[in-house]
Design an enzyme around this catalytic site. Structure first.
Site, PDB file in Angstrom:
ATOM      1  N   ASP A 132       0.836  -1.204   0.000  1.00 40.36           N
ATOM      2  CA  ASP A 132       0.000   0.000   0.000  1.00 40.36           C
ATOM      3  C   ASP A 132       0.868   1.250   0.000  1.00 40.36           C
ATOM      4  O   ASP A 132       2.103   1.154   0.049  1.00 40.36           O
ATOM      5  CB  ASP A 132      -0.979  -0.013   1.190  1.00 40.36           C
ATOM      6  CG  ASP A 132      -0.303  -0.314   2.516  1.00 40.36           C
ATOM      7  OD1 ASP A 132       0.937  -0.256   2.590  1.00 40.36           O
ATOM      8  OD2 ASP A 132      -1.019  -0.614   3.491  1.00 40.36           O
ATOM      9  N   ASN A 166      -7.992  -2.685  14.035  1.00 40.75           N
ATOM     10  CA  ASN A 166      -9.381  -2.959  13.618  1.00 40.75           C
ATOM     11  C   ASN A 166      -9.441  -4.133  12.627  1.00 40.75           C
ATOM     12  O   ASN A 166     -10.467  -4.342  11.983  1.00 40.75           O
ATOM     13  CB  ASN A 166     -10.021  -1.706  13.017  1.00 40.75           C
ATOM     14  CG  ASN A 166      -9.343  -1.260  11.728  1.00 40.75           C
ATOM     15  OD1 ASN A 166      -8.346  -1.843  11.316  1.00 40.75           O
ATOM     16  ND2 ASN A 166      -9.874  -0.225  11.105  1.00 40.75           N
ATOM     17  N   HIS A 185      -7.705  -4.493   9.875  1.00 38.55           N
ATOM     18  CA  HIS A 185      -7.470  -4.180   8.458  1.00 38.55           C
ATOM     19  C   HIS A 185      -6.189  -4.853   7.963  1.00 38.55           C
ATOM     20  O   HIS A 185      -5.296  -5.192   8.733  1.00 38.55           O
ATOM     21  CB  HIS A 185      -7.455  -2.666   8.203  1.00 38.55           C
ATOM     22  CG  HIS A 185      -6.226  -1.950   8.688  1.00 38.55           C
ATOM     23  ND1 HIS A 185      -6.028  -0.613   8.480  1.00 38.55           N
ATOM     24  CD2 HIS A 185      -5.135  -2.383   9.365  1.00 38.55           C
ATOM     25  CE1 HIS A 185      -4.864  -0.260   8.985  1.00 38.55           C
ATOM     26  NE2 HIS A 185      -4.306  -1.303   9.535  1.00 38.55           N
ATOM     27  N   GLU A 202      -9.710  -1.551   4.788  1.00 38.63           N
ATOM     28  CA  GLU A 202     -10.407  -1.338   6.051  1.00 38.63           C
ATOM     29  C   GLU A 202     -11.594  -2.295   6.182  1.00 38.63           C
ATOM     30  O   GLU A 202     -12.026  -2.882   5.179  1.00 38.63           O
ATOM     31  CB  GLU A 202     -10.941   0.107   6.089  1.00 38.63           C
ATOM     32  CG  GLU A 202      -9.875   1.181   5.949  1.00 38.63           C
ATOM     33  CD  GLU A 202      -9.113   1.436   7.242  1.00 38.63           C
ATOM     34  OE1 GLU A 202      -9.147   0.591   8.149  1.00 38.63           O
ATOM     35  OE2 GLU A 202      -8.482   2.496   7.339  1.00 38.63           O
TER      36      GLU A 202
HETATM   37  P1  PGA Z   1       2.132  -1.842  12.391  1.00 39.63           P
HETATM   38  O1  PGA Z   1       0.893  -1.551  11.469  1.00 39.63           O
HETATM   39  O2  PGA Z   1       2.912  -2.941  11.740  1.00 39.63           O
HETATM   40  O3  PGA Z   1       2.900  -0.556  12.400  1.00 39.63           O
HETATM   41  O4  PGA Z   1       1.607  -2.253  13.744  1.00 39.63           O
HETATM   42  C1  PGA Z   1       0.020  -2.560  11.112  1.00 39.63           C
HETATM   43  C2  PGA Z   1      -1.191  -1.990  10.454  1.00 39.63           C
HETATM   44  O5  PGA Z   1      -1.797  -1.048  11.004  1.00 39.63           O
HETATM   45  O6  PGA Z   1      -1.575  -2.485   9.384  1.00 39.63           O
END
Ligand code: PGA
Length: 238
Positions: free
Chosen positions: A67, A134, A136, A141
């Site tokens: 992404d 959440n 995602h 999302e």
């Molecule tokens: P993080 O992010 O690896 O920084 O915990 C994960 C995400 O929010 O997809």
């Protein structure tokens, strides 16, 4: 979903890196989709050490960014492409033209998404994913369709505020472009990575809640070669 729980963060890092080396040795032309974020960084650094020790090579591999945020300056250290460069690409031997960032600066985003799908072609051999609080996956999302393509996504408020941990300023991104769930679920193999106690509850829900787009990570339970790779803290409730 196959579950691998490591007894320490150190063993989790080394364990995931060791599986990744194996996959690359079996298929040096591995087509890989990779997240940025805090979760994978120590694993990326371990892969850099493996390359410098001559244990493995990315020379023939291909890497796609999962992404990218929109609306940030091209040199913003918080852009996914810049995080991937810093933690992984600068330390491995992947030829520059075998890295595919997502160009969210372009005027025609529909075209960017279309061309990204074309570049992905027949699909990923391996996809690594972090998980948001959440549930995602990338910027997909809750509510994202299981067959969603690469597209622009408006971020949920929790993820907008969460992006602050990657940035050194307060102009937080509100949207981004992500590879859709269709490609992630079609990847030959998918590894969901999590470490630390903050992820324990969402990991529990990923395994125990109903499989639903309301919790995108739960969709991975329908994939025959999906792996949940967690350290003891993230796996404390499973
Ligand atoms: P993080 O992010 O690896 O920084 O915990 C994960 C995400 O929010 O997809």
């Amino acid at each position: 979903m196959n579950i691998l729980k490591f007894d320490s963060e150190e063993n989790w890092i080394e364990g995931v890196a060791s599986f990744w080396r194996d996959r690359l040795r079996l298929n040096p032309r591995l087509k890989i989709c990779l997240p940025s974020g805090l979760t994978p960084n120590p694993i990326y650094e371990a892969m850099g050490r493996s390359v410098s020790r001559g244990e493995v090579s990315f020379r023939e591999a291909e890497i796609f960014s999962l992404d990218e945020y929109g609306g940030l300056a091209p040199d913003d250290p918080g852009l996914c492409r810049n995080m991937l460069r810093r933690y992984l690409l600068d330390g491995i031997d992947l030829p520059k033209d075998r890295f595919h960032p997502i160009d969210t600066q372009a005027a025609d985003l529909d075209r960017v998404c279309r061309e990204y799908e074309q570049a992905i072609g027949s699909g990923f051999d391996l996809t690594l994913l972090g998980i948001g609080l959440n549930g995602h996956l990338g910027l997909n999302e809750p509510g994202s369709a299981a067959d969603s393509p690469t597209r622009r996504i408006e971020m949920h408020p929790t993820n907008i505020s969460g992006s602050a941990r990657y940035l050194s300023h307060s102009k937080l991104p509100t949207w981004g472009v992500a590879v859709g769930l269709k490609r992630l679920l079609a990847s030959k193999e998918v590894w969901l990575l999590a470490n630390g106690s903050a992820k324990a509850e969402i990991i529990r829900r990923t395994l125990q809640d109903k499989i639903s787009v309301a919790l995108p990570a739960s969709l991975l339970r329908t994939h025959p070669r999906s792996y949940l790779l967690v350290d003891a803290e993230a796996g404390a409730l499973i």
